[in-house]
Design a protein around this motif. Structure first.
Motif, mmCIF file in Angstrom:
data_model
loop_
_atom_site.group_PDB
_atom_site.id
_atom_site.type_symbol
_atom_site.label_atom_id
_atom_site.label_comp_id
_atom_site.label_asym_id
_atom_site.label_seq_id
_atom_site.Cartn_x
_atom_site.Cartn_y
_atom_site.Cartn_z
ATOM 1 N N LEU A 1 0.849 -1.197 0.000
ATOM 2 C CA LEU A 1 0.000 0.000 0.000
ATOM 3 C C LEU A 1 0.886 1.249 0.000
ATOM 4 O O LEU A 1 0.638 2.202 -0.743
ATOM 5 N N ARG A 2 1.960 1.228 0.826
ATOM 6 C CA ARG A 2 2.870 2.368 0.860
ATOM 7 C C ARG A 2 3.642 2.512 -0.449
ATOM 8 O O ARG A 2 3.880 3.625 -0.920
ATOM 9 N N VAL A 3 4.051 1.382 -1.034
ATOM 10 C CA VAL A 3 4.767 1.433 -2.313
ATOM 11 C C VAL A 3 3.936 2.166 -3.359
ATOM 12 O O VAL A 3 4.443 3.013 -4.104
ATOM 13 N N ILE A 4 2.656 1.861 -3.408
ATOM 14 C CA ILE A 4 1.771 2.505 -4.390
ATOM 15 C C ILE A 4 1.653 4.002 -4.093
ATOM 16 O O ILE A 4 1.794 4.846 -4.985
ATOM 17 N N PHE A 5 1.411 4.357 -2.831
ATOM 18 C CA PHE A 5 1.286 5.765 -2.448
ATOM 19 C C PHE A 5 2.558 6.535 -2.789
ATOM 20 O O PHE A 5 2.519 7.611 -3.401
ATOM 21 N N VAL A 6 3.712 5.989 -2.371
ATOM 22 C CA VAL A 6 4.982 6.685 -2.545
ATOM 23 C C VAL A 6 5.339 6.825 -4.016
ATOM 24 O O VAL A 6 5.797 7.881 -4.466
ATOM 25 N N SER A 7 5.132 5.757 -4.778
ATOM 26 C CA SER A 7 5.502 5.786 -6.192
ATOM 27 C C SER A 7 4.645 6.767 -6.979
ATOM 28 O O SER A 7 5.154 7.510 -7.828
ATOM 29 N N VAL A 8 3.352 6.775 -6.695
ATOM 30 C CA VAL A 8 2.462 7.713 -7.388
ATOM 31 C C VAL A 8 2.828 9.146 -7.018
ATOM 32 O O VAL A 8 2.899 10.035 -7.881
ATOM 33 N N ALA A 9 3.100 9.387 -5.716
ATOM 34 C CA ALA A 9 3.477 10.731 -5.283
ATOM 35 C C ALA A 9 4.794 11.167 -5.924
ATOM 36 O O ALA A 9 4.927 12.313 -6.371
ATOM 37 N N ALA A 10 5.755 10.265 -5.975
ATOM 38 C CA ALA A 10 7.055 10.604 -6.576
ATOM 39 C C ALA A 10 6.892 10.942 -8.057
ATOM 40 O O ALA A 10 7.513 11.884 -8.563
ATOM 41 N N ALA A 11 6.051 10.174 -8.747
ATOM 42 C CA ALA A 11 5.829 10.434 -10.167
ATOM 43 C C ALA A 11 5.166 11.798 -10.380
ATOM 44 O O ALA A 11 5.524 12.544 -11.294
#
Length: 353
Positions: free
Chosen positions: A152-162
């Motif tokens: 869940l964090r991977v998805i949040f962090v990756s989308v935010a970084a993008a």
């Protein structure tokens, strides 16, 4: 009623494979990270909560762990370690602060009885998500809930970084290289990879390492790779199979009860993820303000998870210091790998006090 419970095993496996392909394709199309692992895991959850009785054979799961160990070993380059040694106080300080913040959030999640102690700490740990899940399972945490938190964090962090990267980088002309699923096999490198996975797993089991197949192949692989004694080849089809094995192993063990528990905890877990992301963003601002580090470089370096996605975003810009980003990410992963078990036990004791 659990509709899959009475199906023959061959039909259960067929349905599981079909659902996995569907979910993985949707995630890939949406450009979300770790699609080849999260898709099968979601399919496993669907099957497990509908009465599936099939389980992944242990040798297949052990082999997948060993291959993932080799994958991480291949990503640790001498250049990154050299870069780390040059400014080690800076890296160590940032890593310790991030791990302290994640451990505190894990403590809060445990203290408020949202999740059990060690499960909350491993789920909050900012490292390579798959490695954290495998390590957590070896140290007695609930791998299902740890996986739920980590991915869940991977998805949040990756989308935010993008999204944040779009403020600095014009990605309109950037094309990611096409995935080559079946490359020409370089037999020396491919054979060495399989040998490291096999021998490393056996050594890990022999010396009784926690998560022996993963850590054994990782330690042996890093030693040989940094010594210039071995090159790895990890074709996409092999990684896809390994990710699928891990995803199924986690997902099939979900029950309706554990899924309901995860769903009830979702708002608090999202809040803890956003809090960790905000803390890391503040740390990046300090690195930029006081040390003059490029803001996007600082943000990507301190980003709590999604190492693969962070690397892709960093590589897309000439202004981002890729070595700095990967050195910080690698240092944090190794720190959690070494001190994660002790931190988990410490926080669990603190919760009981």
């Amino acid at each position: 009623p659990e509709p899959m419970a009475k199906m023959p095993h061959w039909l259960q496996w067929l349905l599981l494979l079909a659902i996995s392909l569907l979910f993985a394709a949707i995630l890939e199309f949406a450009a979300l990270p770790a699609a080849l692992l999260i898709g099968p895991m979601l399919a496993g959850i669907v099957a497990g909560t509908n009465g599936a009785t099939v389980r992944l054979p242990k040798p297949a799961f052990h082999a997948a762990q060993a291959i993932i160990g080799c994958l991480i070993a291949a990503s640790i380059e001498l250049e990154i370690l050299t870069f780390f040694m040059r400014d080690w106080p800076l890296f160590l300080g940032a890593v310790v602060l991030t791990v302290a913040a994640s451990s505190f959030l894990g403590w809060l999640v445990s203290r408020w009885k949202i999740l059990p102690g060690t499960t909350a700490v491993w789920g909050s740990a900012p490292g390579a998500a798959t490695a954290m899940v495998l390590m957590a399972d070896a140290f007695g945490a609930d791998a299902r809930l740890v996986a739920f938190m980590q991915y869940l964090r991977v998805i949040f962090v990756s989308v935010a970084a993008a999204l944040i990267a779009r403020l600095w980088i014009d990605t309109s002309g950037v094309e990611l290289p096409a995935t080559i699923w079946f490359p020409v096999i370089e037999w020396p490198a491919f054979s060495a990879t399989l040998a490291v996975a096999l021998v490393g797993g056996m050594i890990g089991r022999l010396v009784r390492l926690p998560s022996p197949y993963f850590l054994g192949s990782l330690i042996l692989g890093v030693s040989l790779h940094l010594g210039g004694l071995v090159d790895f080849q990890l074709p996409e089809w092999l990684l896809a199979i390994s990710y699928t094995m891990v995803g199924w192993s986690i997902g099939l063990n979900f029950s309706r009860k554990i899924l309901r528990h995860a769903a009830r905890a979702l708002p608090q877990l999202v809040l803890s993820i956003l809090a960790l992301m905000a803390f890391c963003g503040g740390l990046a601002w300090l690195l930029h303000r006081h040390l003059g580090i490029d803001p996007l470089t600082a943000y990507l370096a301190t980003s709590p998870g999604g190492m693969d996605s962070v690397a892709i975003i960093a590589a897309a810009s000439e202004n981002v210091n890729l070595s700095f980003v990967m050195a910080m990410q690698t240092a944090r992963f190794l720190f959690v790998l070494l001190f994660g078990p002790a931190l988990a036990r410490l926080v669990a004791k603190g919760v009981k006090v």
